[in-house]
Design a protein around this motif. Structure first.
Motif, PDB file in Angstrom:
ATOM      1  N   PHE A  87      10.100  12.329  35.542  1.00  0.00           N
ATOM      2  CA  PHE A  87      10.236  11.109  36.211  1.00  0.00           C
ATOM      3  C   PHE A  87       9.381  11.121  37.495  1.00  0.00           C
ATOM      4  O   PHE A  87       9.138  11.866  38.232  1.00  0.00           O
ATOM      5  N   VAL A  88       9.191   9.880  37.558  1.00  0.00           N
ATOM      6  CA  VAL A  88       8.420   9.207  38.872  1.00  0.00           C
ATOM      7  C   VAL A  88       9.557   8.647  39.875  1.00  0.00           C
ATOM      8  O   VAL A  88      10.440   7.819  39.402  1.00  0.00           O
ATOM      9  N   ARG A  89       9.521   9.332  41.080  1.00  0.00           N
ATOM     10  CA  ARG A  89      10.609   8.933  41.999  1.00  0.00           C
ATOM     11  C   ARG A  89      10.346   8.223  42.953  1.00  0.00           C
ATOM     12  O   ARG A  89       9.157   8.397  43.465  1.00  0.00           O
ATOM     13  N   ARG A  90      11.036   7.287  43.769  1.00  0.00           N
ATOM     14  CA  ARG A  90      10.684   6.653  44.773  1.00  0.00           C
ATOM     15  C   ARG A  90      10.328   7.253  46.133  1.00  0.00           C
ATOM     16  O   ARG A  90       9.374   7.086  46.921  1.00  0.00           O
ATOM     17  N   ASN A 122      10.151  25.162  44.142  1.00  0.00           N
ATOM     18  CA  ASN A 122       8.673  24.520  44.790  1.00  0.00           C
ATOM     19  C   ASN A 122       9.055  23.227  45.320  1.00  0.00           C
ATOM     20  O   ASN A 122       9.663  22.233  44.898  1.00  0.00           O
ATOM     21  N   ARG A 123       8.474  23.280  46.735  1.00  0.00           N
ATOM     22  CA  ARG A 123       8.872  22.358  47.627  1.00  0.00           C
ATOM     23  C   ARG A 123       7.839  20.948  47.499  1.00  0.00           C
ATOM     24  O   ARG A 123       7.952  19.919  48.265  1.00  0.00           O
ATOM     25  N   THR A 124       6.704  21.153  46.891  1.00  0.00           N
ATOM     26  CA  THR A 124       5.560  20.337  46.970  1.00  0.00           C
ATOM     27  C   THR A 124       6.032  19.271  45.872  1.00  0.00           C
ATOM     28  O   THR A 124       6.150  19.402  44.711  1.00  0.00           O
ATOM     29  N   TRP A 125       5.436  17.979  46.332  1.00  0.00           N
ATOM     30  CA  TRP A 125       5.534  16.722  45.581  1.00  0.00           C
ATOM     31  C   TRP A 125       4.354  15.874  45.563  1.00  0.00           C
ATOM     32  O   TRP A 125       3.347  15.963  46.670  1.00  0.00           O
ATOM     33  N   TYR A 126       3.781  15.432  44.666  1.00  0.00           N
ATOM     34  CA  TYR A 126       2.394  14.779  44.732  1.00  0.00           C
ATOM     35  C   TYR A 126       2.936  13.041  44.567  1.00  0.00           C
ATOM     36  O   TYR A 126       3.711  12.707  43.950  1.00  0.00           O
ATOM     37  N   ARG A 127       2.065  12.356  45.315  1.00  0.00           N
ATOM     38  CA  ARG A 127       2.207  11.048  45.428  1.00  0.00           C
ATOM     39  C   ARG A 127       1.321  10.306  44.049  1.00  0.00           C
ATOM     40  O   ARG A 127       0.093  11.008  44.199  1.00  0.00           O
ATOM     41  N   VAL A 128       1.697   9.526  43.542  1.00  0.00           N
ATOM     42  CA  VAL A 128       1.212   8.872  42.286  1.00  0.00           C
ATOM     43  C   VAL A 128       1.107   7.383  42.524  1.00  0.00           C
ATOM     44  O   VAL A 128       1.961   6.891  43.219  1.00  0.00           O
ATOM     45  N   LYS A 132       4.062   3.644  41.140  1.00  0.00           N
ATOM     46  CA  LYS A 132       4.000   4.018  42.426  1.00  0.00           C
ATOM     47  C   LYS A 132       5.371   5.008  42.703  1.00  0.00           C
ATOM     48  O   LYS A 132       6.459   4.638  42.553  1.00  0.00           O
ATOM     49  N   GLY A 133       4.945   6.345  43.206  1.00  0.00           N
ATOM     50  CA  GLY A 133       6.149   6.907  43.815  1.00  0.00           C
ATOM     51  C   GLY A 133       5.579   8.559  43.683  1.00  0.00           C
ATOM     52  O   GLY A 133       4.719   8.765  44.147  1.00  0.00           O
ATOM     53  N   TRP A 134       6.729   9.345  43.530  1.00  0.00           N
ATOM     54  CA  TRP A 134       6.402  11.042  43.783  1.00  0.00           C
ATOM     55  C   TRP A 134       6.783  11.597  42.410  1.00  0.00           C
ATOM     56  O   TRP A 134       7.720  11.099  41.880  1.00  0.00           O
ATOM     57  N   VAL A 135       6.097  12.547  42.177  1.00  0.00           N
ATOM     58  CA  VAL A 135       6.825  13.538  41.011  1.00  0.00           C
ATOM     59  C   VAL A 135       6.338  15.139  41.658  1.00  0.00           C
ATOM     60  O   VAL A 135       5.777  15.174  42.470  1.00  0.00           O
ATOM     61  N   THR A 136       7.456  15.760  41.184  1.00  0.00           N
ATOM     62  CA  THR A 136       7.443  17.035  41.589  1.00  0.00           C
ATOM     63  C   THR A 136       6.392  18.041  40.996  1.00  0.00           C
ATOM     64  O   THR A 136       5.882  17.909  39.782  1.00  0.00           O
TER      65      THR A 136
END
Length: 150
Positions: A87-90, A122-128, A132-136
């Motif tokens: 999932f891509v998250r807001r 894992n605390r890292t999230w990538y912006r995509v 538009k959003g964030w993925v773990t």
């Protein structure tokens, strides 16, 4: 952009604009145009623009525009490792609403990284940017160094 003739003024807004833009009226054909100052830290990729008329009721139009990547910036590719997809998250948390999904083994563009809610330690999230959003990062294998978000 065509708008009703009764509008006194037309204004465009976007999360990537430095401030809302008043659009000038052109008469042949009837349309409104303008230029917007884009924020220096606006993320590359697609952004929504909302246009509304002043003095013409509740007229609103929506569209998109693309902020190009800086010439010296390098997009880092990543591969989705979760067989169930991703999932891509807001926001960088699994409690945030989903804005889209990626498939297993799909190659995606990673803009930057930041700490967020831990996922399997894992605390890292990538912006995509698309969508538009964030993925773990727990379920993405980066193919290079991903810079920290500013």
């Amino acid at each position: 952009m065509n708008v009703p003739k009764t509008c006194r003024a037309v204004r465009a807004k976007s999360d990537a604009f430095a401030k809302p833009v008043m659009l000038a009226k052109k008469t042949k054909p009837l349309m409104y145009t303008g230029q917007a100052a884009v924020k220096a830290n606006a993320a590359p990729g697609s952004h929504q623009v909302v246009v509304g008329g002043i003095g013409c009721g509740k007229w609103v139009a929506k569209g998109t525009f693309t902020v190009p990547a800086a010439p010296n910036s390098k997009v880092v590719k990543g591969t989705v490792t979760s067989k169930a997809g991703l999932f891509v998250r807001r926001q960088p948390t699994s409690n945030s609403p989903a804005t889209g999904t990626y498939r297993y083994r799909q190659t995606i563009a990673l803009v930057c990284k930041k700490a967020g809610q831990p996922v399997a330690g894992n605390r890292t999230w990538y912006r995509v940017n698309v969508p538009k959003g964030w993925v773990t990062a727990r379920y993405v294998k980066a193919q290079g160094f991903v810079p920290n978000c500013k």
